[in-house]
Motif scaffolding. Structure first.
Motif, short mmCIF file in Angstrom:
data_model
loop_
_atom_site.label_atom_id
_atom_site.label_comp_id
_atom_site.label_asym_id
_atom_site.label_seq_id
_atom_site.Cartn_x
_atom_site.Cartn_y
_atom_site.Cartn_z
N GLU A 12 0.86 -1.18 0.00
CA GLU A 12 0.00 0.00 0.00
C GLU A 12 0.90 1.23 0.00
O GLU A 12 2.12 1.13 0.11
CB GLU A 12 -0.89 0.01 1.25
CG GLU A 12 -1.84 -1.18 1.33
CD GLU A 12 -2.89 -1.15 0.23
OE1 GLU A 12 -3.32 -0.05 -0.19
OE2 GLU A 12 -3.31 -2.23 -0.21
N LYS A 13 0.33 2.40 -0.12
CA LYS A 13 1.11 3.64 -0.12
C LYS A 13 1.87 3.77 1.21
O LYS A 13 1.32 3.51 2.27
CB LYS A 13 0.19 4.83 -0.31
CG LYS A 13 0.91 6.14 -0.42
CD LYS A 13 -0.05 7.28 -0.70
CE LYS A 13 0.72 8.57 -0.81
NZ LYS A 13 -0.17 9.69 -1.10
N LEU A 14 3.14 4.14 1.11
CA LEU A 14 3.98 4.32 2.30
C LEU A 14 4.10 5.80 2.62
O LEU A 14 4.15 6.64 1.72
CB LEU A 14 5.38 3.75 2.05
CG LEU A 14 5.47 2.26 1.73
CD1 LEU A 14 6.90 1.88 1.42
CD2 LEU A 14 4.93 1.43 2.87
N GLU A 15 4.19 6.09 3.90
CA GLU A 15 4.45 7.46 4.34
C GLU A 15 5.89 7.81 3.96
O GLU A 15 6.74 6.92 3.85
CB GLU A 15 4.24 7.58 5.85
CG GLU A 15 2.80 7.33 6.28
CD GLU A 15 1.83 8.33 5.67
OE1 GLU A 15 2.18 9.52 5.53
OE2 GLU A 15 0.71 7.91 5.32
N PRO A 16 6.20 9.10 3.76
CA PRO A 16 7.55 9.48 3.31
C PRO A 16 8.69 8.89 4.13
O PRO A 16 9.66 8.39 3.57
CB PRO A 16 7.53 11.01 3.39
CG PRO A 16 6.10 11.36 3.17
CD PRO A 16 5.32 10.26 3.86
N GLU A 18 8.74 6.14 6.01
CA GLU A 18 8.81 4.70 5.77
C GLU A 18 9.31 4.41 4.37
O GLU A 18 10.09 3.49 4.15
CB GLU A 18 7.42 4.08 5.99
CG GLU A 18 7.39 2.58 5.85
CD GLU A 18 8.08 1.84 6.99
OE1 GLU A 18 8.12 0.61 6.94
OE2 GLU A 18 8.58 2.47 7.94
N ARG A 19 8.88 5.21 3.39
CA ARG A 19 9.33 5.04 2.01
C ARG A 19 10.84 5.19 1.92
O ARG A 19 11.51 4.40 1.26
CB ARG A 19 8.63 6.06 1.11
CG ARG A 19 9.00 5.90 -0.36
CD ARG A 19 8.38 6.98 -1.21
NE ARG A 19 8.90 8.28 -0.81
CZ ARG A 19 8.14 9.34 -0.54
NH1 ARG A 19 6.84 9.28 -0.62
NH2 ARG A 19 8.69 10.49 -0.18
N ASP A 20 11.40 6.19 2.58
CA ASP A 20 12.85 6.41 2.56
C ASP A 20 13.59 5.24 3.18
O ASP A 20 14.63 4.81 2.68
CB ASP A 20 13.20 7.71 3.27
CG ASP A 20 12.68 8.94 2.54
OD1 ASP A 20 12.34 8.82 1.34
OD2 ASP A 20 12.61 10.01 3.16
N ARG A 21 13.05 4.69 4.27
CA ARG A 21 13.68 3.54 4.93
C ARG A 21 13.65 2.32 4.03
O ARG A 21 14.65 1.62 3.87
CB ARG A 21 12.96 3.24 6.26
CG ARG A 21 13.65 2.19 7.10
CD ARG A 21 12.85 1.83 8.34
NE ARG A 21 11.64 1.08 8.03
CZ ARG A 21 11.62 -0.21 7.67
NH1 ARG A 21 12.75 -0.89 7.57
NH2 ARG A 21 10.49 -0.82 7.42
N VAL A 22 12.51 2.06 3.39
CA VAL A 22 12.37 0.91 2.50
C VAL A 22 13.27 1.08 1.28
O VAL A 22 13.93 0.13 0.83
CB VAL A 22 10.89 0.70 2.10
CG1 VAL A 22 10.77 -0.33 0.99
CG2 VAL A 22 10.07 0.29 3.31
N LYS A 23 13.32 2.29 0.73
CA LYS A 23 14.17 2.55 -0.43
C LYS A 23 15.64 2.26 -0.11
O LYS A 23 16.34 1.62 -0.89
CB LYS A 23 14.01 4.00 -0.90
CG LYS A 23 14.82 4.32 -2.12
CD LYS A 23 14.61 5.76 -2.55
CE LYS A 23 15.44 6.05 -3.77
NZ LYS A 23 16.13 7.28 -3.75
N ALA A 24 16.10 2.73 1.04
CA ALA A 24 17.49 2.49 1.44
C ALA A 24 17.76 0.99 1.60
O ALA A 24 18.81 0.49 1.18
CB ALA A 24 17.80 3.22 2.75
N LEU A 25 16.81 0.26 2.17
CA LEU A 25 16.95 -1.17 2.34
C LEU A 25 17.04 -1.88 0.98
O LEU A 25 17.91 -2.72 0.76
CB LEU A 25 15.78 -1.73 3.14
CG LEU A 25 15.71 -3.24 3.28
CD1 LEU A 25 16.86 -3.76 4.12
CD2 LEU A 25 14.38 -3.65 3.87
N ILE A 26 16.16 -1.52 0.06
CA ILE A 26 16.17 -2.14 -1.27
C ILE A 26 17.47 -1.83 -2.00
O ILE A 26 18.07 -2.71 -2.63
CB ILE A 26 14.94 -1.69 -2.09
CG1 ILE A 26 13.67 -2.29 -1.49
CG2 ILE A 26 15.08 -2.07 -3.56
CD1 ILE A 26 12.40 -1.72 -2.05
N GLU A 27 17.92 -0.58 -1.93
CA GLU A 27 19.18 -0.20 -2.58
C GLU A 27 20.35 -1.01 -2.03
O GLU A 27 21.21 -1.48 -2.77
CB GLU A 27 19.43 1.29 -2.44
CG GLU A 27 18.49 2.12 -3.30
CD GLU A 27 18.60 3.61 -3.03
OE1 GLU A 27 19.16 4.02 -1.98
OE2 GLU A 27 18.11 4.38 -3.87
#
Length: 65
Positions: A12-16, A18-27
């Motif tokens: 679902e849509k992530l809050e900014p 949480e989005r930044d944390r997930v993006k860093a993890l994926i990278e």
């Protein structure tokens, strides 16, 4: 095509924050994978009729070498 951006909805849509944390993890987790050229030989389109059902492939286009 200049405006095309690859997109996959996995949550679902992530809050900014949480989005930044997930993006860093994926990278971090995909760094080795992305270090080498990625060959894309096909594109597939899937559909999920409802959240309770699995995805089914609607179409696939293979690219010529």
């Amino acid at each position: 095509m200049e405006e095309f951006r690859f997109h996959m909805t996995l949550t679902e849509k992530l809050e900014p924050q949480e989005r930044d944390r997930v993006k860093a993890l994926i990278e971090r987790e995909t760094a080795d994978l992305l270090a080498a050229p990625l060959v894309i030989d096909a594109v597939s389109v899937f559909r999920q009729e409802s959240r309770a059902l699995p995805f089914t492939m609607v179409a696939q286009t293979k690219f010529r070498a």
